[in-house]
Design a protein around this motif. Structure first.
Motif, PDB file in Angstrom:
ATOM      1  N   THR A   1       2.349 -20.214   0.581  1.00  0.00           N
ATOM      2  CA  THR A   1       1.309 -21.230   0.709  1.00  0.00           C
ATOM      3  C   THR A   1       1.938 -22.617   0.792  1.00  0.00           C
ATOM      4  O   THR A   1       3.097 -22.816   0.395  1.00  0.00           O
TER       5      THR A   1
ATOM      6  N   THR B   1       6.382 -15.707   4.232  1.00  0.00           N
ATOM      7  CA  THR B   1       5.135 -16.461   4.206  1.00  0.00           C
ATOM      8  C   THR B   1       4.897 -16.971   2.794  1.00  0.00           C
ATOM      9  O   THR B   1       5.075 -16.231   1.829  1.00  0.00           O
TER      10      THR B   1
ATOM     11  N   GLU C   1       0.938 -14.612  -5.801  1.00  0.00           N
ATOM     12  CA  GLU C   1       0.508 -15.620  -6.773  1.00  0.00           C
ATOM     13  C   GLU C   1       0.318 -15.005  -8.156  1.00  0.00           C
ATOM     14  O   GLU C   1       0.727 -15.593  -9.161  1.00  0.00           O
TER      15      GLU C   1
ATOM     16  N   THR D   1      -0.734  -6.473   9.078  1.00  0.00           N
ATOM     17  CA  THR D   1      -0.452  -7.682   8.320  1.00  0.00           C
ATOM     18  C   THR D   1      -1.709  -8.122   7.579  1.00  0.00           C
ATOM     19  O   THR D   1      -2.749  -8.352   8.193  1.00  0.00           O
ATOM     20  N   LEU D   2      -1.587  -8.248   6.270  1.00  0.00           N
ATOM     21  CA  LEU D   2      -2.706  -8.639   5.407  1.00  0.00           C
ATOM     22  C   LEU D   2      -2.272  -9.823   4.536  1.00  0.00           C
ATOM     23  O   LEU D   2      -2.133  -9.698   3.310  1.00  0.00           O
ATOM     24  N   LEU D   3      -2.067 -10.979   5.172  1.00  0.00           N
ATOM     25  CA  LEU D   3      -1.488 -12.122   4.459  1.00  0.00           C
ATOM     26  C   LEU D   3      -2.311 -12.576   3.269  1.00  0.00           C
ATOM     27  O   LEU D   3      -1.750 -12.922   2.226  1.00  0.00           O
ATOM     28  N   GLY D   4      -3.641 -12.582   3.386  1.00  0.00           N
ATOM     29  CA  GLY D   4      -4.476 -13.034   2.270  1.00  0.00           C
ATOM     30  C   GLY D   4      -4.251 -12.222   1.009  1.00  0.00           C
ATOM     31  O   GLY D   4      -3.894 -12.773  -0.046  1.00  0.00           O
ATOM     32  N   PRO D   5      -4.450 -10.905   1.074  1.00  0.00           N
ATOM     33  CA  PRO D   5      -4.201 -10.087  -0.120  1.00  0.00           C
ATOM     34  C   PRO D   5      -2.748 -10.152  -0.593  1.00  0.00           C
ATOM     35  O   PRO D   5      -2.486 -10.186  -1.802  1.00  0.00           O
ATOM     36  N   TRP D   6      -1.809 -10.188   0.330  1.00  0.00           N
ATOM     37  CA  TRP D   6      -0.404 -10.245  -0.063  1.00  0.00           C
ATOM     38  C   TRP D   6      -0.095 -11.553  -0.780  1.00  0.00           C
ATOM     39  O   TRP D   6       0.629 -11.571  -1.783  1.00  0.00           O
ATOM     40  N   ALA D   7      -0.623 -12.671  -0.270  1.00  0.00           N
ATOM     41  CA  ALA D   7      -0.414 -13.969  -0.923  1.00  0.00           C
ATOM     42  C   ALA D   7      -1.037 -13.955  -2.317  1.00  0.00           C
ATOM     43  O   ALA D   7      -0.480 -14.524  -3.265  1.00  0.00           O
ATOM     44  N   GLY D   8      -2.187 -13.296  -2.453  1.00  0.00           N
ATOM     45  CA  GLY D   8      -2.805 -13.158  -3.767  1.00  0.00           C
ATOM     46  C   GLY D   8      -1.927 -12.392  -4.739  1.00  0.00           C
ATOM     47  O   GLY D   8      -1.792 -12.766  -5.908  1.00  0.00           O
TER      48      GLY D   8
END
Length: 123
Positions: A106, A104, A75, A65-72
């Motif tokens: 923001t 997930t 966006e 799970t790589l939420l930071g890069p995925w959220a980027g």
């Protein structure tokens, strides 16, 4: 068994299909997998709207799970699509049903969904 690039791509495509089919059945039958658009990617699922506003979904079927890069990614794709909000639908390992997968987003995208506006964001 080690995941190869081909097996990862196949798993990703299958996961996107599952998500699109579930949303089409339960939300709007015009929802489907989006054709890949290269540098101006607009997410993995097309046709998802909330009160007339486009939403972007980035689908991930990954062991880590790589939420930071995925959220980027979500966006960037939200911006490319001029959508109200972007979110990540990611595989919940050990759960095969689409309704059991993780979503997930923001807090800013949650507020955008609830208020139908991105005015609160400093974009």
């Amino acid at each position: 068994m080690t995941r190869t690039r081909a097996s990862a791509k196949k798993a990703g495509t299958s996961f996107e299909r599952m998500v699109a089919d579930y949303l089409a059945e339960h939300v709007d039958d015009r929802i489907d997998r989006r054709v890949k658009a290269g540098a101006k990617d607009r997410g993995d699922i097309a046709g998802l709207r909330h009160h007339g506003h486009r939403l972007v979904i980035e689908c991930k079927n990954a062991a880590k799970t790589l939420l930071g890069p995925w959220a980027g990614e979500a966006e960037t794709e939200r911006g490319n699509d001029d959508a109200l909000a972007g979110m990540v639908v990611h595989k919940r390992h050990g759960k095969g049903r689409p309704e059991d997968q993780w979503v997930t987003l923001t807090m800013g995208d949650l507020v955008a969904l609830l208020t139908l506006s991105r005015d609160h964001l400093n974009n």
